[in-house]
Design a protein around this motif. Sequence first.
Motif, PDB file in Angstrom:
ATOM      1  N   VAL A 139       0.842  -1.201   0.000  1.00 41.31           N
ATOM      2  CA  VAL A 139       0.000   0.000   0.000  1.00 41.31           C
ATOM      3  C   VAL A 139       0.879   1.253   0.000  1.00 41.31           C
ATOM      4  O   VAL A 139       0.622   2.210  -0.742  1.00 41.31           O
ATOM      5  N   LEU A 140       1.945   1.245   0.806  1.00 40.81           N
ATOM      6  CA  LEU A 140       2.838   2.412   0.876  1.00 40.81           C
ATOM      7  C   LEU A 140       3.566   2.618  -0.448  1.00 40.81           C
ATOM      8  O   LEU A 140       3.782   3.758  -0.877  1.00 40.81           O
ATOM      9  N   ARG A 141       3.934   1.533  -1.100  1.00 40.21           N
ATOM     10  CA  ARG A 141       4.576   1.655  -2.416  1.00 40.21           C
ATOM     11  C   ARG A 141       3.611   2.286  -3.405  1.00 40.21           C
ATOM     12  O   ARG A 141       3.987   3.124  -4.222  1.00 40.21           O
ATOM     13  N   GLU A 142       2.356   1.873  -3.297  1.00 39.17           N
ATOM     14  CA  GLU A 142       1.330   2.340  -4.226  1.00 39.17           C
ATOM     15  C   GLU A 142       0.973   3.813  -3.972  1.00 39.17           C
ATOM     16  O   GLU A 142       0.885   4.611  -4.904  1.00 39.17           O
ATOM     17  N   LEU A 143       0.764   4.173  -2.701  1.00 37.89           N
ATOM     18  CA  LEU A 143       0.311   5.531  -2.375  1.00 37.89           C
ATOM     19  C   LEU A 143       1.456   6.502  -2.135  1.00 37.89           C
ATOM     20  O   LEU A 143       1.252   7.701  -2.038  1.00 37.89           O
ATOM     21  N   GLY A 144       2.659   5.976  -1.994  1.00 31.81           N
ATOM     22  CA  GLY A 144       3.788   6.828  -1.674  1.00 31.81           C
ATOM     23  C   GLY A 144       3.892   7.045  -0.180  1.00 31.81           C
ATOM     24  O   GLY A 144       3.012   6.627   0.563  1.00 31.81           O
ATOM     25  N   PRO A 145       4.965   7.716   0.259  1.00 37.05           N
ATOM     26  CA  PRO A 145       5.192   7.908   1.689  1.00 37.05           C
ATOM     27  C   PRO A 145       4.078   8.749   2.308  1.00 37.05           C
ATOM     28  O   PRO A 145       3.418   9.530   1.611  1.00 37.05           O
ATOM     29  N   PRO A 146       3.858   8.599   3.620  1.00 37.42           N
ATOM     30  CA  PRO A 146       2.803   9.362   4.278  1.00 37.42           C
ATOM     31  C   PRO A 146       2.986  10.868   4.120  1.00 37.42           C
ATOM     32  O   PRO A 146       4.109  11.363   4.086  1.00 37.42           O
ATOM     33  N   LYS A 147       1.878  11.565   4.028  1.00 33.63           N
ATOM     34  CA  LYS A 147       1.904  13.029   3.917  1.00 33.63           C
ATOM     35  C   LYS A 147       1.863  13.597   5.325  1.00 33.63           C
ATOM     36  O   LYS A 147       0.835  13.530   5.998  1.00 33.63           O
ATOM     37  N   VAL A 148       2.993  14.107   5.780  1.00 36.43           N
ATOM     38  CA  VAL A 148       3.136  14.494   7.184  1.00 36.43           C
ATOM     39  C   VAL A 148       3.376  15.992   7.360  1.00 36.43           C
ATOM     40  O   VAL A 148       3.810  16.445   8.411  1.00 36.43           O
ATOM     41  N   GLY A 149       3.050  16.775   6.321  1.00 36.27           N
ATOM     42  CA  GLY A 149       3.340  18.216   6.356  1.00 36.27           C
ATOM     43  C   GLY A 149       2.470  19.009   7.309  1.00 36.27           C
ATOM     44  O   GLY A 149       2.845  20.106   7.733  1.00 36.27           O
ATOM     45  N   SER A 150       1.295  18.475   7.661  1.00 31.15           N
ATOM     46  CA  SER A 150       0.390  19.166   8.593  1.00 31.15           C
ATOM     47  C   SER A 150      -0.635  18.158   9.094  1.00 31.15           C
ATOM     48  O   SER A 150      -0.780  17.076   8.519  1.00 31.15           O
ATOM     49  N   GLY A 151      -1.359  18.544  10.144  1.00 28.78           N
ATOM     50  CA  GLY A 151      -2.393  17.678  10.681  1.00 28.78           C
ATOM     51  C   GLY A 151      -3.445  17.344   9.634  1.00 28.78           C
ATOM     52  O   GLY A 151      -3.848  16.183   9.492  1.00 28.78           O
ATOM     53  N   VAL A 152      -3.882  18.355   8.895  1.00 28.99           N
ATOM     54  CA  VAL A 152      -4.902  18.137   7.860  1.00 28.99           C
ATOM     55  C   VAL A 152      -4.413  17.111   6.843  1.00 28.99           C
ATOM     56  O   VAL A 152      -5.138  16.182   6.473  1.00 28.99           O
ATOM     57  N   GLU A 153      -3.149  17.277   6.426  1.00 32.00           N
ATOM     58  CA  GLU A 153      -2.568  16.364   5.439  1.00 32.00           C
ATOM     59  C   GLU A 153      -2.491  14.937   5.968  1.00 32.00           C
ATOM     60  O   GLU A 153      -2.854  13.978   5.275  1.00 32.00           O
ATOM     61  N   LEU A 154      -2.008  14.803   7.189  1.00 34.93           N
ATOM     62  CA  LEU A 154      -1.823  13.463   7.750  1.00 34.93           C
ATOM     63  C   LEU A 154      -3.174  12.776   7.960  1.00 34.93           C
ATOM     64  O   LEU A 154      -3.335  11.596   7.619  1.00 34.93           O
ATOM     65  N   ARG A 155      -4.155  13.505   8.481  1.00 33.13           N
ATOM     66  CA  ARG A 155      -5.485  12.899   8.704  1.00 33.13           C
ATOM     67  C   ARG A 155      -6.090  12.431   7.387  1.00 33.13           C
ATOM     68  O   ARG A 155      -6.689  11.360   7.304  1.00 33.13           O
ATOM     69  N   SER A 156      -5.921  13.240   6.371  1.00 34.74           N
ATOM     70  CA  SER A 156      -6.468  12.878   5.064  1.00 34.74           C
ATOM     71  C   SER A 156      -5.730  11.670   4.485  1.00 34.74           C
ATOM     72  O   SER A 156      -6.355  10.739   3.950  1.00 34.74           O
ATOM     73  N   TRP A 157      -4.411  11.656   4.627  1.00 37.21           N
ATOM     74  CA  TRP A 157      -3.633  10.521   4.115  1.00 37.21           C
ATOM     75  C   TRP A 157      -4.015   9.229   4.837  1.00 37.21           C
ATOM     76  O   TRP A 157      -4.193   8.185   4.211  1.00 37.21           O
ATOM     77  N   LEU A 158      -4.153   9.315   6.161  1.00 36.61           N
ATOM     78  CA  LEU A 158      -4.515   8.120   6.934  1.00 36.61           C
ATOM     79  C   LEU A 158      -5.887   7.609   6.523  1.00 36.61           C
ATOM     80  O   LEU A 158      -6.108   6.402   6.410  1.00 36.61           O
ATOM     81  N   CYS A 159      -6.819   8.531   6.304  1.00 34.18           N
ATOM     82  CA  CYS A 159      -8.168   8.112   5.918  1.00 34.18           C
ATOM     83  C   CYS A 159      -8.147   7.420   4.557  1.00 34.18           C
ATOM     84  O   CYS A 159      -8.728   6.346   4.382  1.00 34.18           O
ATOM     85  N   ARG A 160      -7.443   8.010   3.610  1.00 36.34           N
ATOM     86  CA  ARG A 160      -7.381   7.401   2.272  1.00 36.34           C
ATOM     87  C   ARG A 160      -6.697   6.041   2.333  1.00 36.34           C
ATOM     88  O   ARG A 160      -7.136   5.077   1.694  1.00 36.34           O
ATOM     89  N   THR A 161      -5.634   5.957   3.106  1.00 42.46           N
ATOM     90  CA  THR A 161      -4.889   4.711   3.194  1.00 42.46           C
ATOM     91  C   THR A 161      -5.717   3.622   3.885  1.00 42.46           C
ATOM     92  O   THR A 161      -5.743   2.473   3.445  1.00 42.46           O
TER      93      THR A 161
END
Length: 126
Positions: free
Chosen positions: A63-85
Amino acid sequence: SVEQQNAVTREELGHATWTLLHTMGAQYPDRPTRQQRRAATQLIASLGDVYPCHACAKHWREVLRELGPPKVGSGVELRSWLCRTHNVVNQSIGKPRFDCGAVERRWGSQGGSGAPAALCGSEGGA
Ligand code: FAD
Protein backbone atom coordinates in the motif's frame (compact mmCIF):
# COMPACT_ATOMS: atom_id res chain seq x y z
CA SER A 1 -4.30 -22.56 27.46
CA VAL A 2 -3.20 -19.18 28.77
CA GLU A 3 -1.71 -18.30 25.41
CA GLN A 4 -4.99 -18.96 23.67
CA GLN A 5 -6.91 -16.84 26.15
CA ASN A 6 -4.51 -13.99 25.55
CA ALA A 7 -4.33 -14.42 21.80
CA VAL A 8 -5.04 -11.19 19.99
CA THR A 9 -7.04 -11.54 16.80
CA ARG A 10 -6.15 -9.83 13.54
CA GLU A 11 -9.31 -7.74 13.94
CA GLU A 12 -8.45 -6.60 17.48
CA LEU A 13 -4.90 -5.78 16.50
CA GLY A 14 -6.10 -3.87 13.45
CA HIS A 15 -8.77 -1.95 15.36
CA ALA A 16 -6.26 -1.00 18.09
CA THR A 17 -3.65 0.07 15.55
CA TRP A 18 -6.06 2.20 13.54
CA THR A 19 -7.19 3.80 16.81
CA LEU A 20 -3.57 4.68 17.54
CA LEU A 21 -2.95 6.05 14.05
CA HIS A 22 -6.13 8.13 13.80
CA THR A 23 -5.85 9.57 17.32
CA MET A 24 -2.22 10.40 16.55
CA GLY A 25 -3.48 12.14 13.41
CA ALA A 26 -6.07 14.02 15.47
CA GLN A 27 -3.42 15.64 17.65
CA TYR A 28 -0.72 16.01 15.00
CA PRO A 29 0.34 19.68 14.80
CA ASP A 30 -0.67 22.06 12.03
CA ARG A 31 3.00 23.01 11.78
CA PRO A 32 5.06 19.95 12.73
CA THR A 33 8.79 20.23 13.27
CA ARG A 34 11.19 18.24 11.11
CA GLN A 35 11.61 15.86 14.04
CA GLN A 36 7.84 15.34 14.31
CA ARG A 37 7.52 14.76 10.56
CA ARG A 38 10.33 12.24 10.62
CA ALA A 39 8.91 10.43 13.65
CA ALA A 40 5.42 10.13 12.11
CA THR A 41 6.84 8.92 8.80
CA GLN A 42 9.00 6.33 10.53
CA LEU A 43 6.22 5.07 12.77
CA ILE A 44 3.95 4.50 9.78
CA ALA A 45 6.68 2.95 7.65
CA SER A 46 7.87 0.76 10.53
CA LEU A 47 4.53 -1.04 10.58
CA GLY A 48 5.66 -2.63 7.32
CA ASP A 49 8.56 -4.20 9.24
CA VAL A 50 7.27 -4.92 12.73
CA TYR A 51 3.49 -5.21 12.45
CA PRO A 52 2.79 -8.57 14.09
CA CYS A 53 0.30 -9.79 11.44
CA HIS A 54 2.86 -10.63 8.81
CA ALA A 55 0.45 -10.86 5.89
CA CYS A 56 -0.86 -7.41 6.91
CA ALA A 57 2.69 -6.02 7.13
CA LYS A 58 3.42 -7.23 3.62
CA HIS A 59 0.15 -5.72 2.43
CA TRP A 60 1.04 -2.44 4.18
CA ARG A 61 4.38 -2.25 2.34
CA GLU A 62 2.51 -2.70 -0.93
CA VAL A 63 0.00 0.00 0.00
CA LEU A 64 2.84 2.41 0.88
CA ARG A 65 4.58 1.66 -2.42
CA GLU A 66 1.33 2.34 -4.23
CA LEU A 67 0.31 5.53 -2.38
CA GLY A 68 3.79 6.83 -1.67
CA PRO A 69 5.19 7.91 1.69
CA PRO A 70 2.80 9.36 4.28
CA LYS A 71 1.90 13.03 3.92
CA VAL A 72 3.14 14.49 7.18
CA GLY A 73 3.34 18.22 6.36
CA SER A 74 0.39 19.17 8.59
CA GLY A 75 -2.39 17.68 10.68
CA VAL A 76 -4.90 18.14 7.86
CA GLU A 77 -2.57 16.36 5.44
CA LEU A 78 -1.82 13.46 7.75
CA ARG A 79 -5.49 12.90 8.70
CA SER A 80 -6.47 12.88 5.06
CA TRP A 81 -3.63 10.52 4.12
CA LEU A 82 -4.52 8.12 6.93
CA CYS A 83 -8.17 8.11 5.92
CA ARG A 84 -7.38 7.40 2.27
CA THR A 85 -4.89 4.71 3.19
CA HIS A 86 -7.28 3.07 5.64
CA ASN A 87 -9.86 3.06 2.85
CA VAL A 88 -7.44 1.22 0.56
CA VAL A 89 -7.13 -1.46 3.25
CA ASN A 90 -10.91 -1.43 3.80
CA GLN A 91 -11.52 -1.98 0.12
CA SER A 92 -9.01 -4.79 -0.19
CA ILE A 93 -10.68 -6.75 2.64
CA GLY A 94 -14.26 -6.00 1.64
CA LYS A 95 -15.03 -3.40 4.33
CA PRO A 96 -17.13 -0.33 3.59
CA ARG A 97 -15.40 2.85 2.55
CA PHE A 98 -15.30 5.51 5.29
CA ASP A 99 -16.34 9.09 4.51
CA CYS A 100 -13.17 11.14 5.04
CA GLY A 101 -15.32 14.18 5.79
CA ALA A 102 -16.34 12.38 9.01
CA VAL A 103 -12.80 11.83 10.34
CA GLU A 104 -12.92 14.77 12.72
CA ARG A 105 -16.28 13.71 14.13
CA ARG A 106 -15.01 10.14 14.64
CA TRP A 107 -11.51 10.82 15.91
CA GLY A 108 -11.50 14.47 16.98
CA SER A 109 -9.02 17.15 16.10
CA GLN A 110 -7.06 19.14 18.64
CA GLY A 111 -5.50 21.37 16.05
CA GLY A 112 -2.04 20.69 17.41
CA SER A 113 -2.88 21.80 20.94
CA GLY A 114 -2.02 18.38 22.34
CA ALA A 115 -4.03 15.37 23.41
CA PRO A 116 -7.43 15.81 25.07
CA ALA A 117 -7.96 15.25 28.77
CA ALA A 118 -9.77 11.96 28.12
CA LEU A 119 -6.48 10.51 26.87
CA CYS A 120 -3.90 12.06 29.16
CA GLY A 121 -5.70 13.66 32.07
CA SER A 122 -5.85 17.41 32.59
CA GLU A 123 -2.13 17.56 33.46
CA GLY A 124 -1.23 15.79 30.24
CA GLY A 125 1.24 13.57 32.10
CA ALA A 126 1.35 10.02 33.41
P1 FAD B 1 -11.14 -0.96 11.49
O1 FAD B 1 -10.82 -1.03 10.02
O2 FAD B 1 -10.12 -1.52 12.43
O3 FAD B 1 -11.41 0.57 11.83
C1 FAD B 1 -11.63 1.01 13.16
C2 FAD B 1 -12.59 2.17 13.12
O4 FAD B 1 -12.01 3.21 12.35
C3 FAD B 1 -13.90 1.88 12.41
O5 FAD B 1 -14.83 1.33 13.31
C4 FAD B 1 -14.33 3.23 11.88
O6 FAD B 1 -15.02 3.97 12.89
C5 FAD B 1 -13.01 3.94 11.65
N1 FAD B 1 -12.62 3.96 10.24
C6 FAD B 1 -12.82 3.02 9.29
N2 FAD B 1 -12.27 3.41 8.13
C7 FAD B 1 -11.69 4.61 8.36
C8 FAD B 1 -10.98 5.53 7.53
N3 FAD B 1 -10.74 5.29 6.24
N4 FAD B 1 -10.55 6.68 8.08
C9 FAD B 1 -10.79 6.96 9.40
N5 FAD B 1 -11.46 6.13 10.22
C10 FAD B 1 -11.91 4.97 9.70
N6 FAD B 1 -6.74 -7.01 7.90
C11 FAD B 1 -6.73 -8.00 6.98
O7 FAD B 1 -7.59 -8.87 7.01
N7 FAD B 1 -5.78 -8.04 5.99
C12 FAD B 1 -4.78 -7.10 5.91
O8 FAD B 1 -3.92 -7.15 5.03
C13 FAD B 1 -4.75 -6.06 6.89
N8 FAD B 1 -3.78 -5.12 6.88
C14 FAD B 1 -3.74 -4.20 7.86
C15 FAD B 1 -2.69 -3.27 7.90
C16 FAD B 1 -2.61 -2.34 8.89
C17 FAD B 1 -1.45 -1.39 8.95
C18 FAD B 1 -3.62 -2.28 9.89
C19 FAD B 1 -3.55 -1.23 10.97
C20 FAD B 1 -4.65 -3.18 9.87
C21 FAD B 1 -4.74 -4.15 8.87
N9 FAD B 1 -5.77 -5.09 8.84
C22 FAD B 1 -5.77 -6.05 7.88
C23 FAD B 1 -6.87 -5.05 9.84
C24 FAD B 1 -8.10 -4.33 9.29
O9 FAD B 1 -7.73 -3.08 8.68
C25 FAD B 1 -9.12 -3.99 10.40
O10 FAD B 1 -8.47 -3.28 11.44
C26 FAD B 1 -9.79 -5.21 11.02
O11 FAD B 1 -10.39 -5.97 10.00
C27 FAD B 1 -10.86 -4.80 12.07
O12 FAD B 1 -11.82 -4.00 11.42
P2 FAD B 1 -12.90 -3.11 12.16
O13 FAD B 1 -14.21 -3.41 11.54
O14 FAD B 1 -12.76 -3.24 13.64
O15 FAD B 1 -12.55 -1.59 11.75
